[in-house]
Scaffold this motif. Structure first.
Motif, PDB file in Angstrom:
ATOM      1  N   THR A  18     -54.415 -21.189   2.601  1.00 47.05           N
ATOM      2  CA  THR A  18     -55.221 -21.945   3.563  1.00 47.05           C
ATOM      3  C   THR A  18     -55.198 -21.263   4.935  1.00 47.05           C
ATOM      4  O   THR A  18     -55.870 -21.708   5.856  1.00 47.05           O
ATOM      5  CB  THR A  18     -54.664 -23.381   3.730  1.00 47.05           C
ATOM      6  N   PHE A  44     -54.821 -15.070   6.806  1.00 44.95           N
ATOM      7  CA  PHE A  44     -54.532 -13.858   6.038  1.00 44.95           C
ATOM      8  C   PHE A  44     -54.732 -14.092   4.537  1.00 44.95           C
ATOM      9  O   PHE A  44     -55.515 -13.393   3.881  1.00 44.95           O
ATOM     10  CB  PHE A  44     -53.090 -13.397   6.321  1.00 44.95           C
ATOM     11  N   ARG A  77     -49.628 -26.123   0.039  1.00 41.56           N
ATOM     12  CA  ARG A  77     -48.635 -27.210   0.114  1.00 41.56           C
ATOM     13  C   ARG A  77     -49.344 -28.555   0.189  1.00 41.56           C
ATOM     14  O   ARG A  77     -48.797 -29.571  -0.149  1.00 41.56           O
ATOM     15  CB  ARG A  77     -47.641 -27.017   1.249  1.00 41.56           C
ATOM     16  N   LYS A 119     -56.439 -29.655   0.762  1.00 42.50           N
ATOM     17  CA  LYS A 119     -57.154 -28.519   1.365  1.00 42.50           C
ATOM     18  C   LYS A 119     -57.819 -27.648   0.288  1.00 42.50           C
ATOM     19  O   LYS A 119     -58.362 -26.591   0.602  1.00 42.50           O
ATOM     20  CB  LYS A 119     -56.181 -27.667   2.184  1.00 42.50           C
ATOM     21  N   TYR A 177     -42.823 -23.888   0.468  1.00 46.87           N
ATOM     22  CA  TYR A 177     -41.721 -22.915   0.558  1.00 46.87           C
ATOM     23  C   TYR A 177     -40.355 -23.610   0.673  1.00 46.87           C
ATOM     24  O   TYR A 177     -39.328 -23.011   0.368  1.00 46.87           O
ATOM     25  CB  TYR A 177     -41.889 -22.024   1.796  1.00 46.87           C
ATOM     26  N   SER A 210     -45.715 -14.222   4.655  1.00 43.86           N
ATOM     27  CA  SER A 210     -44.564 -14.706   5.421  1.00 43.86           C
ATOM     28  C   SER A 210     -44.907 -16.024   6.112  1.00 43.86           C
ATOM     29  O   SER A 210     -46.021 -16.210   6.601  1.00 43.86           O
ATOM     30  CB  SER A 210     -44.154 -13.657   6.455  1.00 43.86           C
ATOM     31  N   TYR A 230     -51.446  -7.874  14.760  1.00 49.03           N
ATOM     32  CA  TYR A 230     -52.879  -8.112  14.596  1.00 49.03           C
ATOM     33  C   TYR A 230     -53.592  -7.757  15.909  1.00 49.03           C
ATOM     34  O   TYR A 230     -53.122  -8.153  16.979  1.00 49.03           O
ATOM     35  CB  TYR A 230     -53.196  -9.593  14.349  1.00 49.03           C
ATOM     36  N   PHE A 272     -48.548 -15.048  17.684  1.00 51.80           N
ATOM     37  CA  PHE A 272     -48.072 -13.837  17.015  1.00 51.80           C
ATOM     38  C   PHE A 272     -48.079 -14.040  15.528  1.00 51.80           C
ATOM     39  O   PHE A 272     -47.307 -13.567  14.809  1.00 51.80           O
ATOM     40  CB  PHE A 272     -46.651 -13.483  17.500  1.00 51.80           C
TER      41      PHE A 272
HETATM   42  P1  NAP Z   1     -51.707 -18.831   9.403  1.00 48.52           P
HETATM   43  O1  NAP Z   1     -53.193 -18.882   9.486  1.00 48.52           O
HETATM   44  O2  NAP Z   1     -50.892 -19.696  10.311  1.00 48.52           O
HETATM   45  O3  NAP Z   1     -51.320 -19.181   7.864  1.00 48.52           O
HETATM   46  C1  NAP Z   1     -50.036 -19.480   7.453  1.00 48.52           C
HETATM   47  C2  NAP Z   1     -50.119 -19.960   6.023  1.00 48.52           C
HETATM   48  O4  NAP Z   1     -48.795 -20.199   5.525  1.00 48.52           O
HETATM   49  C3  NAP Z   1     -50.899 -21.287   5.841  1.00 48.52           C
HETATM   50  O5  NAP Z   1     -51.685 -21.208   4.678  1.00 48.52           O
HETATM   51  C4  NAP Z   1     -49.795 -22.308   5.681  1.00 48.52           C
HETATM   52  O6  NAP Z   1     -50.173 -23.450   4.916  1.00 48.52           O
HETATM   53  C5  NAP Z   1     -48.773 -21.477   4.902  1.00 48.52           C
HETATM   54  N1  NAP Z   1     -47.454 -22.072   5.002  1.00 48.52           N
HETATM   55  C6  NAP Z   1     -46.711 -22.245   6.110  1.00 48.52           C
HETATM   56  N2  NAP Z   1     -45.562 -22.863   5.809  1.00 48.52           N
HETATM   57  C7  NAP Z   1     -45.591 -23.109   4.467  1.00 48.52           C
HETATM   58  C8  NAP Z   1     -44.709 -23.750   3.575  1.00 48.52           C
HETATM   59  N3  NAP Z   1     -43.556 -24.302   3.993  1.00 48.52           N
HETATM   60  N4  NAP Z   1     -45.032 -23.786   2.265  1.00 48.52           N
HETATM   61  C9  NAP Z   1     -46.209 -23.256   1.819  1.00 48.52           C
HETATM   62  N5  NAP Z   1     -47.096 -22.654   2.636  1.00 48.52           N
HETATM   63  C10 NAP Z   1     -46.783 -22.586   3.946  1.00 48.52           C
HETATM   64  O7  NAP Z   1     -51.161 -17.355   9.605  1.00 48.52           O
HETATM   65  P2  NAP Z   1     -51.946 -15.981   9.285  1.00 48.52           P
HETATM   66  O8  NAP Z   1     -52.729 -15.566  10.466  1.00 48.52           O
HETATM   67  O9  NAP Z   1     -52.622 -16.142   7.981  1.00 48.52           O
HETATM   68  O10 NAP Z   1     -50.750 -14.960   9.175  1.00 48.52           O
HETATM   69  C11 NAP Z   1     -49.925 -14.960   8.036  1.00 48.52           C
HETATM   70  C12 NAP Z   1     -48.490 -14.760   8.446  1.00 48.52           C
HETATM   71  O11 NAP Z   1     -48.380 -13.522   9.172  1.00 48.52           O
HETATM   72  C13 NAP Z   1     -47.932 -15.815   9.403  1.00 48.52           C
HETATM   73  O12 NAP Z   1     -47.431 -16.915   8.685  1.00 48.52           O
HETATM   74  C14 NAP Z   1     -46.842 -15.049  10.146  1.00 48.52           C
HETATM   75  O13 NAP Z   1     -45.646 -14.994   9.396  1.00 48.52           O
HETATM   76  C15 NAP Z   1     -47.415 -13.635  10.213  1.00 48.52           C
HETATM   77  N6  NAP Z   1     -48.108 -13.278  11.480  1.00 48.52           N
HETATM   78  C16 NAP Z   1     -48.249 -11.957  11.736  1.00 48.52           C
HETATM   79  C17 NAP Z   1     -48.901 -11.542  12.900  1.00 48.52           C
HETATM   80  C18 NAP Z   1     -49.056 -10.097  13.203  1.00 48.52           C
HETATM   81  O14 NAP Z   1     -49.513  -9.772  14.340  1.00 48.52           O
HETATM   82  N7  NAP Z   1     -48.791  -9.201  12.270  1.00 48.52           N
HETATM   83  C19 NAP Z   1     -49.425 -12.479  13.772  1.00 48.52           C
HETATM   84  C20 NAP Z   1     -49.290 -13.825  13.446  1.00 48.52           C
HETATM   85  C21 NAP Z   1     -48.630 -14.219  12.297  1.00 48.52           C
HETATM   86  P3  NAP Z   1     -50.709 -24.815   5.586  1.00 48.52           P
HETATM   87  O15 NAP Z   1     -52.222 -24.713   5.616  1.00 48.52           O
HETATM   88  O16 NAP Z   1     -50.248 -25.882   4.667  1.00 48.52           O
HETATM   89  O17 NAP Z   1     -50.121 -24.918   6.957  1.00 48.52           O
END
Ligand code: NAP
Length: 298
Positions: A8, A11, A33, A37, A53, A73, A144, A298
């Motif tokens: 959801t 990424f 989770r 959605k 998780y 992550s 990013y 971040f």
């Molecule tokens: P995002 O849009 O916040 O997505 C996070 C995802 O993880 C959502 O689908 C969320 O589900 C899921 N999630 C969180 N906690 C969970 C749990 N306890 N059990 C199951 N699913 C869970 O983040 P993104 O932009 O896709 O980025 C992915 C990841 O990259 C981030 O989570 C972070 O670790 C990392 N990150 C990296 C950068 C970088 O610059 N490289 C920047 C930001 C983040 P829900 O919809 O249920 O909340």
């Protein structure tokens, strides 16, 4: 069956789009989770699996019949190391063959990583995954591009860039291109027990960012490297919470130390082309036909 966690999110959602675009009969499942959605994904023939998780039992159930798994992550930084262990343990019990993990690029590969728990949770997860005996692929993602505007602030065209990032450089990549690289690893063979640095092929300093912002706006945007103590004072006076200040300081410290600088070209091999440049990102984000807004965080 390939299962994508974080489906959801930005990424994981993009990874699913790219996997579907492969037009192969891959069999795609998404871990959610919150099942409410799921309808949009279900309407695209994605198999919805419920799992959190924090809940090992739900993960074990969700991972039945999965061959490859993308572990995105978590964003609960304080608790995500244990969450990632839960995912890896459940995958092992469910006999998943291969886990692809979205980690973070770095130079300091130990507990002194300037990002603190953000970096250490990735370092420890990588170690745990490698020791699990499951085939792995580690994607050490760069910062990013979409995270940049959060550092620059809303008045960057009026006030310029003021950050304690020294002369450090970053090899940022569009999140969507990192997702395309991850999808390529999931959809094709030959990536077992490999580590890739998913970073740009060019490194950019804050002076480079200022130059591109000047170019797009016609204004004179300059970068002034800030003294860390003075910068903290400025942010405190603006009323920014201490936790946020700590986060920004940690990332700027890492940038100034060259943690996000690299000369690898892994991404070109996975994408089959060069990634979008800084000029491309600035045009997308701030140009007259901006298609996307930059975002905080971040
Ligand atoms: P995002 O849009 O916040 O997505 C996070 C995802 O993880 C959502 O689908 C969320 O589900 C899921 N999630 C969180 N906690 C969970 C749990 N306890 N059990 C199951 N699913 C869970 O983040 P993104 O932009 O896709 O980025 C992915 C990841 O990259 C981030 O989570 C972070 O670790 C990392 N990150 C990296 C950068 C970088 O610059 N490289 C920047 C930001 C983040 P829900 O919809 O249920 O909340």
């Amino acid at each position: 069956m390939i299962l994508v966690t974080g489906a959801t999110g930005n990424f994981g959602g993009a990874v699913i789009d790219f996997l579907q675009a492969e037009k192969k009969d891959l069999g795609i499942a998404a871990l959610l989770r919150d099942k409410s959605k799921g309808p949009e994904l279900r309407s695209r023939n994605i198999d919805i699996r419920q799992g959190d998780y924090n809940d090992p039992h739900s993960l074990l159930k969700a991972f039945q019949g999965v061959r490859k798994l993308l572990l995105v992550s978590g964003n609960d930084v304080q608790n995500r190391e244990q969450q990632h262990r839960n995912v890896i343990d459940a995958a092992k019990k469910a006999r998943v063959n291969h886990i692809v993990y979205t980690s973070f690029m770095r130079k300091t590969n130990n507990q002194n990583n300037p990002l603190g728990i953000v970096g250490i949770s990735h370092i420890n997860t990588e170690k745990y995954l490698k020791e699990s005996g499951i085939d792995y692929t580690i994607l050490q993602n760069a910062l990013y591009f979409e995270a940049l505007p959060g550092f620059l602030g809303e008045e960057v065209f009026e006030k310029g860039i003021y950050l304690p990032a020294g002369q450090g450089k970053v090899a940022c990549v569009l999140r969507e291109e990192m997702a395309a690289a991850a999808a390529s690893v999931l959809a094709h063979e030959g990536h077992a027990n490999r580590e890739y640095i998913i970073a740009n092929t060019r490194n950019y300093s804050m002076h480079d960012v200022a130059k591109q912002l000047s170019h797009i706006s016609g204004k004179n945007v300059e970068y002034t490297p800030a003294e860390p103590a003075e910068f903290i004072n400025v942010l405190s006076m603006e009323g920014l919470p201490e936790e946020n200040i700590k986060g920004i300081m940690a990332f700027c410290d890492a940038i100034s130390k060259g943690e996000f600088e690299t000369n690898t070209t892994d991404i070109e091999k996975l994408l089959g082309r060069e990634p979008t440049s800084l000029a491309g990102f600035i045009t997308i984000t701030f140009g007259p036909e901006k298609g996307r807004q930059g975002e905080q965080g971040f």
